[in-house]
Design an enzyme around this catalytic site. Structure first.
Site, mmCIF file in Angstrom:
data_model
loop_
_atom_site.group_PDB
_atom_site.id
_atom_site.type_symbol
_atom_site.label_atom_id
_atom_site.label_comp_id
_atom_site.label_asym_id
_atom_site.label_seq_id
_atom_site.Cartn_x
_atom_site.Cartn_y
_atom_site.Cartn_z
ATOM 1 N N ASP A 78 -6.368 -9.932 17.991
ATOM 2 C CA ASP A 78 -5.046 -9.898 17.388
ATOM 3 C C ASP A 78 -4.477 -8.478 17.443
ATOM 4 O O ASP A 78 -4.820 -7.707 18.334
ATOM 5 C CB ASP A 78 -5.109 -10.456 15.959
ATOM 6 C CG ASP A 78 -6.155 -9.752 15.093
ATOM 7 O OD1 ASP A 78 -6.536 -8.608 15.406
ATOM 8 O OD2 ASP A 78 -6.585 -10.347 14.101
ATOM 9 N N SER A 79 -3.624 -8.120 16.488
ATOM 10 C CA SER A 79 -2.974 -6.812 16.517
ATOM 11 C C SER A 79 -3.956 -5.656 16.377
ATOM 12 O O SER A 79 -3.681 -4.554 16.855
ATOM 13 C CB SER A 79 -1.926 -6.721 15.405
ATOM 14 O OG SER A 79 -2.531 -6.894 14.137
ATOM 15 N N ILE A 80 -5.094 -5.890 15.749
ATOM 16 C CA ILE A 80 -6.097 -4.821 15.636
ATOM 17 C C ILE A 80 -6.589 -4.421 17.021
ATOM 18 O O ILE A 80 -6.823 -3.248 17.296
ATOM 19 C CB ILE A 80 -7.256 -5.268 14.719
ATOM 20 C CG1 ILE A 80 -6.720 -5.497 13.298
ATOM 21 C CG2 ILE A 80 -8.393 -4.251 14.728
ATOM 22 C CD1 ILE A 80 -7.685 -6.194 12.380
#
Length: 85
Positions: A13-15
């Site tokens: 995901d965004s991480i």
């Protein structure tokens, strides 16, 4: 003769997407890429806002048939932060 490097595939995901943080070289993807300089190609496949349901739909795209498993050094899969919402 062109020599190909093994791949490191980062899926998440965004991480994962924001892992190339420019702030003081602190992004984990940037640090990993630096550690494997000239030894492997780091492929960042991070998708901000995606959860595990979205990830399952993306699997055929991210892990395409033309990718050779023998030339993949390792894969990370990080999802879960967006599953709580």
């Amino acid at each position: 003769m062109i020599m190909s490097r093994p791949a490191i595939i980062l899926f998440g995901d965004s991480i994962t997407q924001q892992g190339f943080s420019a702030a003081a070289n602190s992004g984990w993807v940037g640090l990993l890429s630096n550690a494997y300089t000239r030894r492997a190609d780091v492929l960042n496949r991070g998708y901000s806002g995606y959860n595990t349901r979205h990830a399952v739909n993306l699997l055929p795209t991210v892990f395409a048939k033309e990718m050779n498993p023998k030339s993949t050094l390792f894969v990370t899969v990080f999802f879960g932060a967006n599953d709580a919402s």
